[in-house]
Scaffold this motif. Structure first.
Motif, PDB file in Angstrom:
ATOM      1  N   GLU A  79       0.835  -1.190   0.000  1.00 47.10           N
ATOM      2  CA  GLU A  79       0.000   0.000   0.000  1.00 47.10           C
ATOM      3  C   GLU A  79       0.871   1.241   0.000  1.00 47.10           C
ATOM      4  O   GLU A  79       1.939   1.262   0.599  1.00 47.10           O
ATOM      5  N   MET A  80       0.404   2.270  -0.692  1.00 42.87           N
ATOM      6  CA  MET A  80       1.093   3.555  -0.719  1.00 42.87           C
ATOM      7  C   MET A  80       0.229   4.566   0.033  1.00 42.87           C
ATOM      8  O   MET A  80      -0.968   4.674  -0.219  1.00 42.87           O
ATOM      9  N   PHE A  81       0.853   5.293   0.934  1.00 42.96           N
ATOM     10  CA  PHE A  81       0.162   6.309   1.718  1.00 42.96           C
ATOM     11  C   PHE A  81       0.834   7.650   1.476  1.00 42.96           C
ATOM     12  O   PHE A  81       2.054   7.722   1.281  1.00 42.96           O
ATOM     13  N   GLY A  82       0.079   8.702   1.518  1.00 40.28           N
ATOM     14  CA  GLY A  82       0.642  10.034   1.366  1.00 40.28           C
ATOM     15  C   GLY A  82      -0.097  11.025   2.246  1.00 40.28           C
ATOM     16  O   GLY A  82      -1.307  10.918   2.447  1.00 40.28           O
ATOM     17  N   VAL A  83       0.651  11.998   2.766  1.00 40.68           N
ATOM     18  CA  VAL A  83       0.077  13.068   3.572  1.00 40.68           C
ATOM     19  C   VAL A  83       0.495  14.381   2.929  1.00 40.68           C
ATOM     20  O   VAL A  83       1.681  14.613   2.695  1.00 40.68           O
ATOM     21  N   THR A  84      -0.480  15.218   2.637  1.00 44.38           N
ATOM     22  CA  THR A  84      -0.199  16.495   1.984  1.00 44.38           C
ATOM     23  C   THR A  84      -0.773  17.645   2.800  1.00 44.38           C
ATOM     24  O   THR A  84      -1.663  17.457   3.629  1.00 44.38           O
ATOM     25  N   ALA A  85      -0.278  18.827   2.528  1.00 49.75           N
ATOM     26  CA  ALA A  85      -0.845  20.038   3.116  1.00 49.75           C
ATOM     27  C   ALA A  85      -2.060  20.437   2.289  1.00 49.75           C
ATOM     28  O   ALA A  85      -2.213  20.016   1.148  1.00 49.75           O
ATOM     29  N   ALA A  86      -2.917  21.227   2.864  1.00 50.83           N
ATOM     30  CA  ALA A  86      -4.117  21.662   2.153  1.00 50.83           C
ATOM     31  C   ALA A  86      -4.012  23.153   1.836  1.00 50.83           C
ATOM     32  O   ALA A  86      -4.886  23.940   2.171  1.00 50.83           O
ATOM     33  N   GLU A  87      -2.924  23.525   1.189  1.00 50.79           N
ATOM     34  CA  GLU A  87      -2.704  24.947   0.911  1.00 50.79           C
ATOM     35  C   GLU A  87      -3.580  25.442  -0.234  1.00 50.79           C
ATOM     36  O   GLU A  87      -4.223  26.484  -0.127  1.00 50.79           O
ATOM     37  N   SER A  88      -3.600  24.729  -1.345  1.00 48.64           N
ATOM     38  CA  SER A  88      -4.392  25.186  -2.489  1.00 48.64           C
ATOM     39  C   SER A  88      -5.620  24.307  -2.733  1.00 48.64           C
ATOM     40  O   SER A  88      -6.460  24.649  -3.553  1.00 48.64           O
ATOM     41  N   GLY A  89      -5.694  23.153  -2.053  1.00 49.39           N
ATOM     42  CA  GLY A  89      -6.836  22.269  -2.226  1.00 49.39           C
ATOM     43  C   GLY A  89      -6.661  21.233  -3.324  1.00 49.39           C
ATOM     44  O   GLY A  89      -7.523  20.404  -3.527  1.00 49.39           O
ATOM     45  N   THR A  90      -5.535  21.273  -4.051  1.00 48.76           N
ATOM     46  CA  THR A  90      -5.310  20.318  -5.143  1.00 48.76           C
ATOM     47  C   THR A  90      -4.167  19.360  -4.847  1.00 48.76           C
ATOM     48  O   THR A  90      -3.846  18.517  -5.681  1.00 48.76           O
TER      49      THR A  90
END
Length: 70
Positions: A34-45
């Motif tokens: 499985e691949m997991f990712g965590v991103t910031a929600a700066e621009s929503g994309t």
């Protein structure tokens, strides 16, 4: 974004027809990655971009292995 890959052994019970209350209980064992990712929600994309990156990686791996996918 932070990206993490993990491998784990999984067990899935065979689907039961429900007709017999006795008999064998079979379990299928398989290994999944499985691949997991965590991103910031700066621009929503960011999440969509990371998902597209993961899908592109999967397509590349399956194509190089000569495996069919959908």
């Amino acid at each position: 974004p932070a990206r993490v890959v993990c491998s784990s052994t999984c067990y899935r019970a065979e689907t039961d027809t429900g007709r017999e209350p006795w008999g064998l209980y079979r379990v299928h064992q398989f290994t999944k990655v499985e691949m997991f990712g965590v991103t910031a929600a700066e621009s929503g994309t960011e999440s969509e971009a990371l998902l597209d990156e993961f899908v592109a990686l999967q397509k590349e791996m399956f194509s190089e292995l000569g495996l069919h996918y959908r």
